[in-house]
Design a protein around this motif. Structure first.
Motif, PDB file in Angstrom:
ATOM      1  N   LEU A 128      -0.545 -15.151-111.133  1.00  0.00           N
ATOM      2  CA  LEU A 128      -1.521 -16.133-111.599  1.00  0.00           C
ATOM      3  C   LEU A 128      -1.042 -16.769-112.891  1.00  0.00           C
ATOM      4  N   GLN A 129      -1.205 -18.083-112.988  1.00  0.00           N
ATOM      5  CA  GLN A 129      -0.782 -18.856-114.151  1.00  0.00           C
ATOM      6  C   GLN A 129      -1.927 -19.749-114.615  1.00  0.00           C
ATOM      7  N   LEU A 130      -1.957 -20.014-115.928  1.00  0.00           N
ATOM      8  CA  LEU A 130      -2.944 -20.954-116.460  1.00  0.00           C
ATOM      9  C   LEU A 130      -2.554 -22.395-116.160  1.00  0.00           C
ATOM     10  N   GLU A 131      -1.255 -22.647-116.051  1.00  0.00           N
ATOM     11  CA  GLU A 131      -0.765 -23.981-115.728  1.00  0.00           C
ATOM     12  C   GLU A 131       0.491 -23.853-114.880  1.00  0.00           C
ATOM     13  N   ILE A 146      -8.932 -16.013-122.206  1.00  0.00           N
ATOM     14  CA  ILE A 146      -8.250 -17.219-121.728  1.00  0.00           C
ATOM     15  C   ILE A 146      -9.232 -18.279-121.237  1.00  0.00           C
ATOM     16  N   ALA A 147     -10.516 -17.963-121.237  1.00  0.00           N
ATOM     17  CA  ALA A 147     -11.514 -18.890-120.695  1.00  0.00           C
ATOM     18  C   ALA A 147     -12.001 -19.842-121.775  1.00  0.00           C
ATOM     19  N   ALA A 148     -11.943 -21.146-121.487  1.00  0.00           N
ATOM     20  CA  ALA A 148     -12.483 -22.155-122.390  1.00  0.00           C
ATOM     21  C   ALA A 148     -13.894 -22.559-121.994  1.00  0.00           C
ATOM     22  N   SER A 149     -14.292 -22.261-120.770  1.00  0.00           N
ATOM     23  CA  SER A 149     -15.638 -22.542-120.292  1.00  0.00           C
ATOM     24  C   SER A 149     -15.979 -21.530-119.211  1.00  0.00           C
ATOM     25  N   SER A 150     -17.098 -21.731-118.574  1.00  0.00           N
ATOM     26  CA  SER A 150     -17.521 -20.787-117.533  1.00  0.00           C
ATOM     27  C   SER A 150     -16.708 -20.930-116.257  1.00  0.00           C
ATOM     28  N   ILE A 151     -15.969 -22.033-116.106  1.00  0.00           N
ATOM     29  CA  ILE A 151     -15.120 -22.261-114.932  1.00  0.00           C
ATOM     30  C   ILE A 151     -13.663 -22.203-115.375  1.00  0.00           C
ATOM     31  N   VAL A 152     -12.898 -21.310-114.799  1.00  0.00           N
ATOM     32  CA  VAL A 152     -11.494 -21.106-115.156  1.00  0.00           C
ATOM     33  C   VAL A 152     -10.630 -21.431-113.941  1.00  0.00           C
ATOM     34  N   THR A 153      -9.616 -22.248-114.141  1.00  0.00           N
ATOM     35  CA  THR A 153      -8.699 -22.627-113.060  1.00  0.00           C
ATOM     36  C   THR A 153      -7.381 -21.886-113.235  1.00  0.00           C
ATOM     37  N   LEU A 154      -6.954 -21.175-112.191  1.00  0.00           N
ATOM     38  CA  LEU A 154      -5.701 -20.435-112.190  1.00  0.00           C
ATOM     39  C   LEU A 154      -4.848 -20.889-111.017  1.00  0.00           C
ATOM     40  N   TYR A 155      -3.519 -20.850-111.220  1.00  0.00           N
ATOM     41  CA  TYR A 155      -2.577 -21.262-110.180  1.00  0.00           C
ATOM     42  C   TYR A 155      -1.922 -20.025-109.578  1.00  0.00           C
ATOM     43  N   PHE A 156      -1.885 -20.001-108.247  1.00  0.00           N
ATOM     44  CA  PHE A 156      -1.418 -18.825-107.517  1.00  0.00           C
ATOM     45  C   PHE A 156       0.004 -19.027-107.004  1.00  0.00           C
ATOM     46  N   THR A 157       0.822 -17.967-107.136  1.00  0.00           N
ATOM     47  CA  THR A 157       2.165 -17.918-106.561  1.00  0.00           C
ATOM     48  C   THR A 157       2.352 -16.558-105.905  1.00  0.00           C
TER      49      THR A 157
END
Length: 290
Positions: A128-131, A146-157
């Motif tokens: 998992l990556q933040l960007e 690592i959360a800036a808000s209640s919705i966190v976007t992570l990138y999967f590999t």
């Protein structure tokens, strides 16, 4: 006859004059006392002047600062649960959403919940990556950090896919290098003078088909292993596949290669067995995909 009042001045004796002189001398301050008094007055005035200057400076500072603002109260985060959106690192398509993640959860907990939603990806194979292109997050990282808000976007590999791609793509390319008979591997004169036996081309076809099946299995099936291969096992696996491929490819594609002892019968029987195994494996993979 009128009486004349005669005022009589008292006669001052020597002792009385001495007493009067002494009293006059005491009532008159001396020069030293006068200086001390003036010095004390000057010091007091200087102190008063300094106090006035300090008070004036302080008042000017307060006026220039404006209205004093009250100390801001520390607002504690009211977010108790997070929503994790997981996207594919290559296509940026949404894979799934992991909701109701507590603020104390770690990346390991998110990978476990992600595995429940997508069973084909085990937690140890999930990166998992933040960007995109950024470093992979460690399992012990807290989601709140690592959360800036209640919705966190992570990138999967898929880390397992990278490992098996390295193990299976290497033999596919290595065999083709020997098949080309490059001059730095074989003698150029021997390679040009001796023609290849048909079984050499057939062996190249079967070898490439075998490892192409592994590559397709890695890309679309994702059920090669339940755990991500550690670095130590990755080195062992690559050494085995790459080394064994180099060994057999060198002799099969050598200009002095001789055909099998039993000729075409041996080649035909071996080819049929190979095609049957390939057919069974492809049917198994198609069944799992459906």
């Amino acid at each position: 006859m009128q009486r004349e009042h005669i005022w009589k001045c008292p006669v001052l004796t020597g002792k009385s004059l001495l007493l009067v002189f002494t009293m006059f001398k005491r009532s008159k301050p001396s020069v030293t006392d006068r200086k001390r008094e003036l010095f004390a007055q000057g010091t007091t005035q200087t102190i008063l002047k300094n106090d006035k200057k300090n008070f004036h400076s302080l008042s000017q500072l307060v006026l220039s600062a404006g209205v004093l603002k009250p100390t801001p109260l520390v607002k504690h985060s009211k977010i108790t649960h997070f929503e994790i959106e997981i996207l594919d690192a290559q296509t940026r398509k949404q894979i799934c959403i992991v909701d109701k993640v507590s603020s104390t959860s770690t990346l390991r907990d998110i990978k476990t919940k992600f595995h429940r939603a997508c069973p084909q990806w085990y937690p140890s194979r999930v990166g998992l990556q933040l960007e995109r292109g950024g470093p992979f997050l460690k399992d012990y990282v807290n989601i709140q950090s690592i959360a800036a808000s209640s919705i966190v976007t992570l990138y999967f590999t898929d880390l397992g896919q990278q490992v098996f791609m390295a193990e299976y793509t290497g033999p596919l390319l290595i065999y083709l290098i020997f098949y080309m008979r490059f001059t730095y591997i074989y003698d150029a004169k021997e390679s040009s003078r001796r023609s290849r036996h048909p079984v050499v081309h057939l062996a190249c076809f079967c070898h490439c088909l075998h490892y192409a099946r592994y590559v397709l299995e890695t890309l679309f099936v994702h059920k090669l292993s339940g755990e991500h291969t550690p670095l130590k096992n990755l080195i062992k696996g690559c050494a085995f596949y790459w080394g064994f491929t180099s060994w057999i490819a060198y002799y099969i594609n050598h200009p002095w290669y001789t055909p099998p002892t039993f000729g075409n019968r041996q080649v035909t029987v071996s080819l049929l067995n190979f095609l049957v195994c390939i057919k069974i494996s492809f049917e198994y993979y198609l069944f799992n995909l459906c």
